[in-house]
Motif scaffolding. Structure first.
Motif, PDB file in Angstrom:
ATOM      1  N   LEU A  43      31.615  10.801  16.864  1.00 22.21           N
ATOM      2  CA  LEU A  43      30.696  11.719  17.392  1.00 22.21           C
ATOM      3  C   LEU A  43      30.790  11.745  18.949  1.00 22.21           C
ATOM      4  O   LEU A  43      30.391  10.908  19.600  1.00 22.21           O
ATOM      5  N   GLY A  44      31.337  13.015  19.486  1.00 22.61           N
ATOM      6  CA  GLY A  44      30.994  12.789  21.013  1.00 22.61           C
ATOM      7  C   GLY A  44      32.114  11.927  21.656  1.00 22.61           C
ATOM      8  O   GLY A  44      32.026  11.468  22.859  1.00 22.61           O
ATOM      9  N   GLY A  45      33.360  11.340  21.026  1.00 20.60           N
ATOM     10  CA  GLY A  45      33.780  10.429  21.383  1.00 20.60           C
ATOM     11  C   GLY A  45      33.342   9.014  21.235  1.00 20.60           C
ATOM     12  O   GLY A  45      34.244   7.955  21.601  1.00 20.60           O
ATOM     13  N   ILE A  46      32.279   8.824  20.439  1.00 22.67           N
ATOM     14  CA  ILE A  46      31.847   7.450  20.248  1.00 22.67           C
ATOM     15  C   ILE A  46      31.647   7.131  18.790  1.00 22.67           C
ATOM     16  O   ILE A  46      31.636   8.083  18.005  1.00 22.67           O
ATOM     17  N   ILE A  47      32.044   5.762  18.553  1.00 23.19           N
ATOM     18  CA  ILE A  47      32.071   5.527  17.122  1.00 23.19           C
ATOM     19  C   ILE A  47      30.707   5.016  17.064  1.00 23.19           C
ATOM     20  O   ILE A  47      30.018   4.323  17.507  1.00 23.19           O
ATOM     21  N   ILE A  48      30.042   5.668  15.674  1.00 22.56           N
ATOM     22  CA  ILE A  48      28.598   5.556  15.434  1.00 22.56           C
ATOM     23  C   ILE A  48      28.807   4.378  14.291  1.00 22.56           C
ATOM     24  O   ILE A  48      29.482   4.541  13.224  1.00 22.56           O
TER      25      ILE A  48
ATOM     26  N   ASN B  27      42.137  15.938   9.674  1.00 23.02           N
ATOM     27  CA  ASN B  27      43.527  15.486   9.796  1.00 23.02           C
ATOM     28  C   ASN B  27      43.293  14.713  11.111  1.00 23.02           C
ATOM     29  O   ASN B  27      44.129  13.748  11.360  1.00 23.02           O
ATOM     30  N   SER B  28      42.549  14.887  12.059  1.00 24.51           N
ATOM     31  CA  SER B  28      42.370  13.937  13.316  1.00 24.51           C
ATOM     32  C   SER B  28      41.065  13.064  12.901  1.00 24.51           C
ATOM     33  O   SER B  28      40.858  12.852  11.845  1.00 24.51           O
ATOM     34  N   ASP B  29      40.603  12.760  14.138  1.00 24.98           N
ATOM     35  CA  ASP B  29      39.514  11.816  14.021  1.00 24.98           C
ATOM     36  C   ASP B  29      38.039  12.536  13.493  1.00 24.98           C
ATOM     37  O   ASP B  29      37.159  11.802  13.232  1.00 24.98           O
ATOM     38  N   ALA B  30      38.156  13.881  13.347  1.00 22.86           N
ATOM     39  CA  ALA B  30      37.171  14.784  12.723  1.00 22.86           C
ATOM     40  C   ALA B  30      35.787  14.900  13.764  1.00 22.86           C
ATOM     41  O   ALA B  30      34.887  14.908  12.909  1.00 22.86           O
ATOM     42  N   ASP B  31      36.092  14.567  14.952  1.00 20.52           N
ATOM     43  CA  ASP B  31      34.967  14.482  15.861  1.00 20.52           C
ATOM     44  C   ASP B  31      34.292  15.921  16.002  1.00 20.52           C
ATOM     45  O   ASP B  31      34.739  16.619  16.796  1.00 20.52           O
TER      46      ASP B  31
ATOM     47  N   VAL C  64      47.561  24.507  18.018  1.00 20.21           N
ATOM     48  CA  VAL C  64      47.859  23.492  19.098  1.00 20.21           C
ATOM     49  C   VAL C  64      47.478  22.242  18.502  1.00 20.21           C
ATOM     50  O   VAL C  64      48.290  21.088  18.572  1.00 20.21           O
ATOM     51  N   ALA C  65      46.334  21.919  17.902  1.00 15.08           N
ATOM     52  CA  ALA C  65      45.908  20.681  17.655  1.00 15.08           C
ATOM     53  C   ALA C  65      46.559  20.042  16.357  1.00 15.08           C
ATOM     54  O   ALA C  65      46.962  19.130  15.983  1.00 15.08           O
ATOM     55  N   ASP C  66      46.841  21.188  15.337  1.00 10.03           N
ATOM     56  CA  ASP C  66      47.913  20.556  14.309  1.00 10.03           C
ATOM     57  C   ASP C  66      49.165  20.198  14.748  1.00 10.03           C
ATOM     58  O   ASP C  66      49.583  19.208  14.272  1.00 10.03           O
TER      59      ASP C  66
ATOM     60  N   GLY D 257      50.926  12.857  15.997  1.00 12.00           N
ATOM     61  CA  GLY D 257      50.367  11.393  15.755  1.00 12.00           C
ATOM     62  C   GLY D 257      48.989  11.371  16.906  1.00 12.00           C
ATOM     63  O   GLY D 257      48.251  10.274  16.982  1.00 12.00           O
ATOM     64  N   ILE D 258      48.686  12.691  17.600  1.00 13.90           N
ATOM     65  CA  ILE D 258      47.816  12.503  18.429  1.00 13.90           C
ATOM     66  C   ILE D 258      46.484  13.182  17.754  1.00 13.90           C
ATOM     67  O   ILE D 258      46.356  14.244  17.423  1.00 13.90           O
ATOM     68  N   THR D 259      45.704  12.141  17.258  1.00 17.51           N
ATOM     69  CA  THR D 259      44.407  12.461  16.380  1.00 17.51           C
ATOM     70  C   THR D 259      43.089  12.311  17.177  1.00 17.51           C
ATOM     71  O   THR D 259      42.057  12.513  16.644  1.00 17.51           O
ATOM     72  N   ASP D 260      43.077  11.916  18.340  1.00 19.06           N
ATOM     73  CA  ASP D 260      41.862  11.694  19.130  1.00 19.06           C
ATOM     74  C   ASP D 260      41.459  13.060  19.751  1.00 19.06           C
ATOM     75  O   ASP D 260      42.221  13.569  20.678  1.00 19.06           O
TER      76      ASP D 260
END
Length: 162
Positions: free
Chosen positions: A27-32, A41-45, A67-69, A75-78
Motif C-alpha cells: 500500500l503506497g509502495g510500503i509492504i504491510i 496482475n501487478s503488485d495490486a497497490d 499502458v500498465a497492461d 514484467g514491470i509489476t511495481d
C-alpha cells in the motif's frame, strides 16, 4: 490575469484480497507486514493505482489499462512505475496536494500512515505535508467494510501553468 488555472482530479481503484496467502500487501509502495495481499496482475497497490488514475485525470493520458497492461506483460509489476509514467504526462501541470481515503475493514492502517505518506511524497516530489491519508472501515456497509478487499479514492490538486 493569473498565468495558471487550478485543476483537481479524482482517481479510484479497488482490489479484493488474494487467495494466495503468501502474496504481500503493498500500500503506497510500503509492504504491510502480516497481511494478505490484494489480487491483481501487478503488485495490486490500490493506493498507487488510485493515484495513477487521479494523475491521468489531470493530464487526460490514461495509464492504467493499456499502458500498465503492456508494462505487466514486460514484467514491470511495481505500481510505483505506473505513477512515474503518469507523472511524466503532466507537462506544465504542477502537482500541489494529494488527499487519499482508504476504505477497508483490514488492515488497521494508522500505524503505517506516516510511512505511506512519506513514500508517496517522495515518489511524487511533494512534501509529506502535502499528502493526506485517511482510513475508514465504512462501518461494514460495503464489501470493503466487510473485509473482502480495499477501495481507495485520491483527489489530486494541481495548477496548470499557461
Amino acid at each position: 490575469m493569473p498565468d495558471y488555472i487550478y485543476l483537481q482530479a479524482i482517481g479510484q481503484d479497488s482490489h479484493r484480497f488474494s487467495e494466495d496467502k503468501k502474496r504481500p500487501l503493498v500500500l503506497g509502495g510500503i509492504i504491510i507486514p502480516d497481511e494478505i495481499g490484494l489480487a491483481g496482475n501487478s503488485d495490486a497497490d490500490v493506493i498507487l493505482h488510485a493515484l495513477t488514475n487521479a494523475l491521468s485525470g489531470l493530464s487526460t493520458e490514461v495509464i492504467l489499462g493499456p499502458v500498465a497492461d503492456e508494462m505487466c506483460r514486460k514484467g514491470i509489476t511495481d505500481s510505483r512505475e505506473y505513477v512515474r509514467k503518469a507523472l511524466a504526462t503532466l507537462g506544465t501541470i504542477e502537482l500541489l496536494h494529494l488527499s487519499f481515503t482508504v476504505e477497508g475493514k483490514r488492515p488497521k492502517l494508522y500505524p503505517y500512515l506516516s510511512q505511506i505518506r512519506s513514500a508517496v511524497a517522495e515518489l511524487t516530489g511533494l512534501s509529506s505535508e502535502s499528502v493526506a491519508i485517511t482510513a475508514t472501515s465504512g462501518e461494514g456497509l460495503t464489501a470493503f467494510g466487510r473485509g473482502e478487499g480495499i477501495q481507495v479514492f485520491c483527489l489530486a490538486s494541481a495548477r496548470y501553468l499557461l
